[in-house]
Design an enzyme around this catalytic site. Structure first.
Site, short mmCIF file in Angstrom:
data_model
loop_
_atom_site.label_atom_id
_atom_site.label_comp_id
_atom_site.label_asym_id
_atom_site.label_seq_id
_atom_site.Cartn_x
_atom_site.Cartn_y
_atom_site.Cartn_z
N GLU A 205 0.81 -1.22 0.00
CA GLU A 205 0.00 0.00 0.00
C GLU A 205 0.84 1.27 0.00
OE1 GLU A 205 -3.02 0.12 3.01
OE2 GLU A 205 -3.90 -1.80 2.46
N TYR A 336 -11.01 -2.64 0.22
CA TYR A 336 -11.80 -2.39 1.43
C TYR A 336 -13.05 -1.57 1.18
CZ TYR A 336 -8.00 -4.17 4.35
OH TYR A 336 -7.07 -4.98 4.95
N GLU A 386 -5.51 -8.55 0.98
CA GLU A 386 -6.21 -8.04 2.15
C GLU A 386 -7.66 -7.77 1.80
OE1 GLU A 386 -4.62 -4.72 4.34
OE2 GLU A 386 -2.55 -5.40 4.07
N GLU A 440 -3.88 -1.69 15.24
CA GLU A 440 -4.41 -1.06 14.02
C GLU A 440 -3.93 0.40 13.95
OE1 GLU A 440 -5.60 -1.95 11.25
OE2 GLU A 440 -6.42 -0.07 10.50
O1 IFM Z 1 -4.36 -2.87 9.18
C1 IFM Z 1 -4.31 -2.37 7.89
C2 IFM Z 1 -3.15 -2.97 7.14
O2 IFM Z 1 -1.94 -2.78 7.81
C3 IFM Z 1 -3.03 -2.37 5.75
N1 IFM Z 1 -4.30 -2.39 5.06
C4 IFM Z 1 -5.48 -1.96 5.77
C5 IFM Z 1 -5.57 -2.65 7.12
C6 IFM Z 1 -6.83 -2.20 7.86
O3 IFM Z 1 -6.82 -0.83 8.07
#
Ligand code: IFM
Length: 479
Positions: A205, A336, A386, A440
């Site tokens: 990311e 997400y 993710e 988090e």
């Molecule tokens: O916890 C994070 C992760 O480190 C990177 N992507 C989003 C997740 C949730 O916010």
């Protein structure tokens, strides 16, 4: 999307089954189904589909000062008063550094086929440069060996935001030098582990570092300098390309790619202004990363918007785009939430939100992101690295955590991925974020994202209902 509610009393996995799962190894047949949520949809996935879960080093490892680990920007940031909720830090996190054997057994019990984790740069090089720290590398050797012994494929991310503080003191990703230091660090990691890691991911990311670390400042290193942020973006992309080249130079047969969080951007209304704003929004959210890595150029609209004298434009040197677009073997996608963009370039909410203020629950966005990549960038193998959501996750009197929202969320997103596969997307694996509740970032331990609940006072791990449900999905290779 409507989230189905539980209608059948007593149909959740019993506390006994959750306990025996932890003590004796998980038994899929212990899981009783709630017809409202847990009932199979009859969607079979391709043979060998890589069901997995993901974590990252700073979020789970703890052991912040063990075995020669140096400080990262997240140690500095989380120890700065006011930066994280409740002043939480990753000093102990979920103590995975010491408890990894138990966590590996949990993964095996769930039936995971793939585990995506990240390597802490400052564990390998305390100051981000020079001779690697063997004790740090040994931890990851033990971890990957433990995965392989349990039949779980390791997928290792080289950088998940934890820049060594010593490098940050010399400019961090604002400096072009950091991209070269990153490639050297990657070489050390490859030399130590490449024989056992079939899939490498370079930078996790980059957009989050750019936006949260350098525009809003609510992530490390906590700066607010939008023009500088895109110089950082370029150097992160350069670091990605250099790390790909470094792996190829070893003659490795392992695969490698970047991990991008992609956001589908939709116009909020039918106006021409919304359409134009959405296009540019998409440039900053998606194409700046995708086009540079997969097509060898930055999007014209983003370049024009930044301007020729911007730090972004001035940071790009001849030959950089050829490095950044070094051929990759796969693309890691993290999805997400969608964005709905108004004519003035703002965003609007359209869907129910999760406990994360920024997340709207929209499973079709998964389908849109996956099919778009295949349509516009060609048939590159894809992995979802993710996807998940935070839930209230209250520990019940019988050690039960009835995270029915998470089951519904995953079910609907898996179904969207299934639809994308049916429409020709070469998706090979899917990693739920996250295996365990963890740190988090600025939200500290307030948001729980795990399939597995962690009682932070005791570090006890307890399977949530979603973990038991996921175990069934994996065993059936179907949703
Ligand atoms: O916890 C994070 C992760 O480190 C990177 N992507 C989003 C997740 C949730 O916010």
């Amino acid at each position: 999307m409507s989230v189905p509610t539980r209608t059948t009393a007593g149909a959740t996995p019993s506390a006994d089954s959750a306990r025996s799962a932890l003590v004796n190894g998980v038994k899929p047949d212990d899981l009783s189904r709630d017809p409202a949520v847990d009932a199979p949809l009859g969607l079979a996935f391709p043979d060998g589909f890589g069901w997995g879960a993901a974590t990252s080093a700073y979020q789970i490892e703890g052991a912040a000062k063990d075995d020669g680990r140096g400080e990262s920007v997240w140690d500095t940031f989380s120890h700065t008063p006011g930066r994280t909720k409740n002043g939480d830090t990753g000093d102990t996190a979920v103590d995975h550094y010491h408890r990894y054997p138990e966590d590996l057994d949990l993964m095996r019990g769930l039936g995971l086929r793939s585990y995506r984790f990240s390597i802490s740069w400052s564990r390998v090089q305390a100051d981000g440069t020079g001779t690697p720290n063997q004790r740090g590398l040994d931890f990851y050797r033990r971890l990957v060996d433990g995965l392989l012994q349990r039949g779980i494929e390791p997928m290792a991310t080289l950088f998940h935001w934890d820049t060594p503080q010593a490098l940050q003191d010399r400019g961090g990703w604002e400096s072009r030098e950091t991209a070269y230091r990153f490639a050297e660090y990657a070489e050390h990691v490859y030399a130590a582990l490449d024989d056992s890691v079939p899939v490498w991911l370079t930078v996790n990311e980059p957009k989050t570092v750019v936006q949260n670390g350098y525009i809003t400042g609510h992530h490390a290193p906590g700066k607010r300098d939008e023009p500088l942020a895109y110089q950082v973006a370029h150097h992160l992309q350069l670091g990605h390309g250099l790390a790909v080249q470094a792996l190829r130079a070893t003659g490795s047969s392992s695969r490698i790619g970047p991990a991008f969080n992609l956001h589908p951007c939709y116009p909020a209304d039918d106006s021409a202004a919304a359409a134009a704003a959405t296009r540019l929004y998409d440039g900053y959210e998606n194409r700046i990363y995708l086009d540079s890595a997969l097509r060898g150029h930055y999007p014209e609209d983003v370049l024009a918007d930044q301007g020729p004298d911007s730090p972004f434009a001035r940071s790009i040197r001849d030959g950089d785009l050829a490095i950044i677009s070094a051929p990759v073997d796969l693309l890691a996608v993290q999805y997400y939430t969608p964005y709905y963009v108004t004519g003035d370039g703002d965003t609007e909410r359209r869907h129910a939100t999760s406990k994360a203020f920024w997340q709207q629950i929209y499973p079709d966005g998964m389908y849109d992101v996956l099919t778009r990549i295949t349509r516009e960038y060609g048939p590159l193998p894809l992995t979802v690295t993710e996807n998940g959501l935070p839930c209230p996750d209250v520990l019940g009197p019988e050690d039960d955590i009835d995270d029915v929202e998470r089951v519904a969320f995953l079910r609907d997103h898996f179904a969207a991925a299934h639809r994308a596969i049916a429409d020709g997307v070469p998706l090979e694996s899917y990693h739920v974020w996250s295996l365990l509740d963890n740190f988090e970032w600025d939200q500290g331990y307030d948001e729980r994202w795990g399939l597995v609940y962690v009682d932070y006072a005791t570090q006890r791990r307890i399977l949530k209902r979603s973990a038991l449900w996921y175990q069934r999905v994996i065993a059936d290779n179907a949703v």
